[in-house]
Write an enzyme that holds these catalytic residues in place. Structure first.
Site, PDB file in Angstrom:
ATOM      1  N   THR A  98     -63.719  75.225  -8.443  1.00  0.00           N
ATOM      2  CA  THR A  98     -64.174  75.988  -7.286  1.00  0.00           C
ATOM      3  C   THR A  98     -64.361  77.430  -7.726  1.00  0.00           C
ATOM      4  O   THR A  98     -63.392  78.099  -8.105  1.00  0.00           O
ATOM      5  CB  THR A  98     -63.159  75.898  -6.142  1.00  0.00           C
ATOM      6  OG1 THR A  98     -62.970  74.523  -5.794  1.00  0.00           O
ATOM      7  CG2 THR A  98     -63.644  76.665  -4.925  1.00  0.00           C
ATOM      8  N   LYS A 174     -69.024  73.704  -1.628  1.00  0.00           N
ATOM      9  CA  LYS A 174     -67.588  73.572  -1.856  1.00  0.00           C
ATOM     10  C   LYS A 174     -66.825  74.734  -1.219  1.00  0.00           C
ATOM     11  O   LYS A 174     -65.745  74.551  -0.638  1.00  0.00           O
ATOM     12  CB  LYS A 174     -67.282  73.509  -3.348  1.00  0.00           C
ATOM     13  CG  LYS A 174     -65.781  73.425  -3.693  1.00  0.00           C
ATOM     14  CD  LYS A 174     -65.109  72.207  -3.079  1.00  0.00           C
ATOM     15  CE  LYS A 174     -63.593  72.190  -3.252  1.00  0.00           C
ATOM     16  NZ  LYS A 174     -63.133  72.040  -4.630  1.00  0.00           N
ATOM     17  N   LYS A 242     -56.573  81.654  -3.895  1.00  0.00           N
ATOM     18  CA  LYS A 242     -57.791  81.821  -4.691  1.00  0.00           C
ATOM     19  C   LYS A 242     -59.041  81.391  -3.920  1.00  0.00           C
ATOM     20  O   LYS A 242     -60.020  82.139  -3.823  1.00  0.00           O
ATOM     21  CB  LYS A 242     -57.703  81.010  -5.985  1.00  0.00           C
ATOM     22  CG  LYS A 242     -58.998  80.968  -6.802  1.00  0.00           C
ATOM     23  CD  LYS A 242     -58.883  80.072  -8.011  1.00  0.00           C
ATOM     24  CE  LYS A 242     -58.982  78.600  -7.706  1.00  0.00           C
ATOM     25  NZ  LYS A 242     -60.385  78.143  -7.432  1.00  0.00           N
TER      26      LYS A 242
END
Length: 298
Positions: A98, A174, A242
Site C-alpha cells: 500500500t 487500495k 501508515k
C-alpha cells in the site's frame, strides 16, 4: 531462468500464503526475506530460497514483492543486491504494498527506463485468504505486463481487478479501501467500548450487532479478537497509522476533506503512542478510558 519460475519477496502474513498458493499452482517458487529463516522454512517445504533480491531476480521472469511500504520496495529494487539490475529485460515486477499512488506512477517510469514491466497491484483479504489463494488484487499496468504475469495473479487471487493500463489506479483504489477499513475498525472499537462502559455483556453485544443492520465485516472480524482478548498482530495498529496517513496525503494533494478518516487516523496514532503500535489493529479499542476489556487481568 524458466517461464514457470516466479519470485516472491517478503514472507510475512500475506506473502507466505501467496507463495504457497503459487507453489500449489505448479510454479517453481523462489523466495527471499530479510529473515533468512523464513525463506529457509519455505524452501524446506518445496521451493528455492535466494540470498538476495538480485539472486532471485536473475532466475524469475515475474517477481511479486509483498513488503511493508514504499521505502522497503525501493530497497528491494535499488538497494545493495537489488532486484532491478538483475532482472532480464521484459521481466515483470508486481508491487503489492500500500503506497502513495504518485510514487507508484513514478516507479513505473523508472522501471520502464530499465526495460522492465510493472504492475501496480496492492492486495486485500488477510492471511487466511492469502494462504487459500483467495485474496483480492487491485491492479493496473500495461497489457504486456498482464500478458506475462496474468497466470501468476490468478494463482494467488480469487479476484484480480484490472483498473487501467498504467500505474496509479491500483494504488488509488487500495487507498480508498484502506480509508473504509480504518474507519470501520475505529467505529467498531468505539461501539464495543461504549457497550462495555454501559455494562452490556460483550459477547451478547457482539451476537446482536453481527446479526443486525449495524454490522460490518470489520466489526465481525476485529471485535472477535477483542472478545478473545487476543491482540496478536494479524494487521497491526501501525499499519493503519501508515495507511490512513497515505489516505490523508492523497486527499490533501487535491484539497479534499476527509473528516472521518482524519479522526480514525488520530485514534490509531493515539493507540500507537500508548505503546500498542505492534499489536493487532483491534487494539485501537484500548484508547477508551473506563472500560475493562475481555481477557484483561482483574
Amino acid at each position: 531462468m524458466t517461464a514457470s519460475a516466479v519470485g516472491v519477496i517478503g514472507l510475512g502474513a500475506m506473502g507466505r500464503g501467496m507463495a504457497a498458493s503459487l507453489r500449489r499452482a505448479g510454479f517453481a517458487v523462489h523466495v527471499h526475506d530479510v529473515r533468512s529463516g523464513a525463506a529457509a522454512a519455505f524452501a524446506a517445504e518445496g521451493g528455492t530460497a535466494c540470498d538476495t533480491p538480485a539472486d532471485l531476480g536473475a532466475r524469475c521472469p515475474v517477481v511479486v514483492c509483498v513488503v511493508v511500504n514504499a521505502a522497503q520496495t525501493e530497497d528491494v529494487l535499488f538497494g545493495q543486491g537489488g532486484l532491478a539490475a538483475a532482472m532480464a529485460p521484459g521481466s515483470v515486477f508486481v508491487m503489492c504494498s500500500t503506497v502513495d499512488p504518485r510514487w507508484s506512477i513514478a516507479l513505473e517510469a523508472r522501471l520502464v527506463e530499465r526495460g522492465l514491466l510493472y504492475l501496480d497491484a496492492p492486495i486485500s483479504g488477510g492471511a487466511a485468504r492469502a494462504a487459500a489463494g483467495e485474496i483480492t488484487m487491485m491492479t493496473s499496468g500495461s497489457q504486456a505486463a498482464y500478458a506475462k504475469a496474468g497466470a501468476v495473479l490468478d494463482a494467488m487471487a480469487a479476484r484480480v481487478y484490472r483498473l487501467g493500463d498504467r500505474a496509479g489506479n491500483g494504488s488509488t483504489v487500495k487507498i480508498i479501501n484502506q480509508l473504509l477499513a480504518g474507519v470501520h475498525i475505529a467505529a467498531a472499537a468505539e461501539a464495543m467500548a461504549l457497550g462495555l462502559r454501559q455494562g452490556v455483556d460483550a459477547a451478547a453485544l457482539y451476537e446482536v450487532i453481527t446479526h443486525s443492520a449495524g454490522n460490518s465485516w470489520m466489526f465481525e472480524n476485529r471485535m472477535a479478537h477483542v472478545l478473545a482478548g487476543d491482540y496478536t498482530p494479524l494487521s497491526a495498529v501501525d499499519i493503519f497509522v501508515k495507511d490512513l496517513g497515505l489516505v490523508l496525503d492523497t486527499a490533501r494533494a487535491s484539497t479534499h476533506p476527509l473528516p472521518l478518516a482524519s479522526t480514525a487516523h488520530q485514534m490509531f496514532m493515539q493507540a500507537s503512542s500508548a505503546g500498542h503500535g505492534r499489536e493487532d489493529d483491534s487494539a485501537v479499542i484500548k484508547i477508551f478510558p473506563g472500560i475493562t476489556l475481555p481477557g484483561a487481568a482483574a
